[in-house]
Motif scaffolding. Structure first.
Motif, PDB file in Angstrom:
ATOM      1  N   GLY A 146       0.747  -1.278   0.089  1.00 31.28           N
ATOM      2  CA  GLY A 146      -0.009  -0.058  -0.079  1.00 31.28           C
ATOM      3  C   GLY A 146       0.998   1.309  -0.025  1.00 31.28           C
ATOM      4  N   ARG A 149      -1.358   8.500   2.369  1.00 31.31           N
ATOM      5  CA  ARG A 149      -1.824   9.462   1.778  1.00 31.31           C
ATOM      6  C   ARG A 149      -2.067  10.474   2.467  1.00 31.31           C
ATOM      7  NH1 ARG A 149      -7.054  11.467   0.125  1.00 31.31           N
ATOM      8  NH2 ARG A 149      -8.133   9.450   0.842  1.00 31.31           N
ATOM      9  N   GLU A 195      -2.993   3.366   3.094  1.00 29.87           N
ATOM     10  CA  GLU A 195      -4.333   2.878   2.399  1.00 29.87           C
ATOM     11  C   GLU A 195      -3.571   1.238   1.576  1.00 29.87           C
ATOM     12  OE1 GLU A 195      -6.707   6.462   0.655  1.00 29.87           O
ATOM     13  OE2 GLU A 195      -5.294   5.903  -0.272  1.00 29.87           O
ATOM     14  N   ASP A 198      -5.633  -1.129  -3.250  1.00 27.78           N
ATOM     15  CA  ASP A 198      -6.867  -0.868  -4.095  1.00 27.78           C
ATOM     16  C   ASP A 198      -7.275   0.362  -3.391  1.00 27.78           C
ATOM     17  OD1 ASP A 198      -7.989  -1.375  -1.374  1.00 27.78           O
ATOM     18  OD2 ASP A 198      -9.203  -3.202  -1.927  1.00 27.78           O
ATOM     19  N   GLY A 199      -6.800   1.123  -2.603  1.00 31.52           N
ATOM     20  CA  GLY A 199      -7.387   2.289  -1.935  1.00 31.52           C
ATOM     21  C   GLY A 199      -7.995   2.320  -0.770  1.00 31.52           C
ATOM     22  N   THR A 200      -8.003   1.197  -0.244  1.00 27.85           N
ATOM     23  CA  THR A 200      -8.931   1.151   1.227  1.00 27.85           C
ATOM     24  C   THR A 200      -8.151   1.753   2.186  1.00 27.85           C
ATOM     25  OG1 THR A 200      -9.945  -0.927   0.421  1.00 27.85           O
ATOM     26  CG2 THR A 200     -10.025  -0.535   2.715  1.00 27.85           C
TER      27      THR A 200
END
Length: 283
Positions: A146, A149, A195, A198-200
């Motif tokens: 990950g 961000r 994250e 997959d951006g979770t």
């Protein structure tokens, strides 16, 4: 200031003019003094009639305190004699002190002095904290899959959600929503999420504004079902690196001593303990 006495003021600018250099000379032990004075100065602390104190001898500052009614007393490191002189002064002025928060030795010395001067029985809270300062940052290797961000103004809903979850997890009695956000202690921080690919979002960490060359990591949270996967270490390393890149000479954080996992994690990242913290309640 007289030769050796506590000077009290409700003016934060007066307080910082007298004690700012003293507080910045040891920003680690004075982190709470610096943080709350700055929040009052910038209007981010919702309080009425704050009281600040400066202990001086021969023109040299030796110690400080702050009190934001109805909250309790926050102290810089004090000797037992200094704690006794402060307790005597506040008792003589009729100040109510519901709690005291400081390094363990200082908090204990004041609690004992307050009991002597007022007869009020202190009770040590079970939650104990350790203050850590970053030495050499050692990021986790390998990090979890990950990326980090940084949340911006457009991500306010995310910040509110994560801080609300953190507050519930640690038992803070505060509402964190769009209506209350500006008045909470969470609103002046910069947040970073970790994250998955997959951006979770799976973990969050926050940074207080830089004060006196120091930045405090404040709010580190991973939901219970996602712990043990390295997310907290990765996001804490990310914000610690960001604090150093922003020019901080010192990076500090508090950890709950009842949580050996988080304390071990911070030590692996390069944080070293500098003081144990205690809070006493007065019945």
């Amino acid at each position: 200031m007289r030769s050796a006495d506590w000077y009290l003021t409700e003016d934060v600018d007066d307080f910082l003019a007298r004690a700012g250099d003293f507080l910045r000379s040891r920003p680690g032990p004075h982190v709470m003094q610096l943080t709350w004075a700055e929040r009052v100065r910038t209007g981010r602390a919702a309080c009425q009639a704050p009281v600040f104190g400066v202990l001086g001898r021969a023109g040299e500052v030796q110690a400080t305190f702050y009190r934001f009614p109805p909250r309790g007393l926050g102290l810089s490191p004090l000797t037992p004699g200094q704690a006794d002189s402060l307790a005597a002064r506040l008792a003589a002025l009729g100040h109510a002190v519901p709690t005291v928060s400081a390094d363990h030795g200082t908090a204990t010395a004041f609690a004992e002095a307050w009991q002597r001067h007022t007869g009020t029985v202190p009770k040590l809270r079970e939650t104990r904290l350790r203050l850590y300062r970053l030495g050499t940052l050692v990021p986790p290797e390998p990090p979890p899959a990950g990326r980090s961000r940084v949340l911006g103004a457009q991500d306010l809903d995310q910040a509110i959600f994560w801080c609300g979850e953190f507050a519930k997890a640690v038992g803070e009695d505060v509402a964190v929503d769009a209506g209350t956000w500006a008045g909470t202690r969470f609103s002046d921080k910069r947040y970073t999420l970790w994250e998955t690919p997959d951006g979770t979002p799976v973990s969050v960490a926050g940074l207080n504004p830089q004060i006196g060359g120091q930045i405090q990591v404040d709010v580190v949270y991973t939901p219970a079902g996602l712990r043990g996967r390295g997310y907290a270490g990765a996001v804490t390393a990310a914000v610690s690196r960001a604090a150093l890149a922003a020019g901080a000479r010192d990076v500090v954080l508090f950890a709950d001593l009842s949580n050996p996992t988080s304390n071990a994690l911070y030590q692996r990242l390069g944080y070293r303990g500098i003081a144990d913290w205690a809070v006493y309640d007065f019945s």
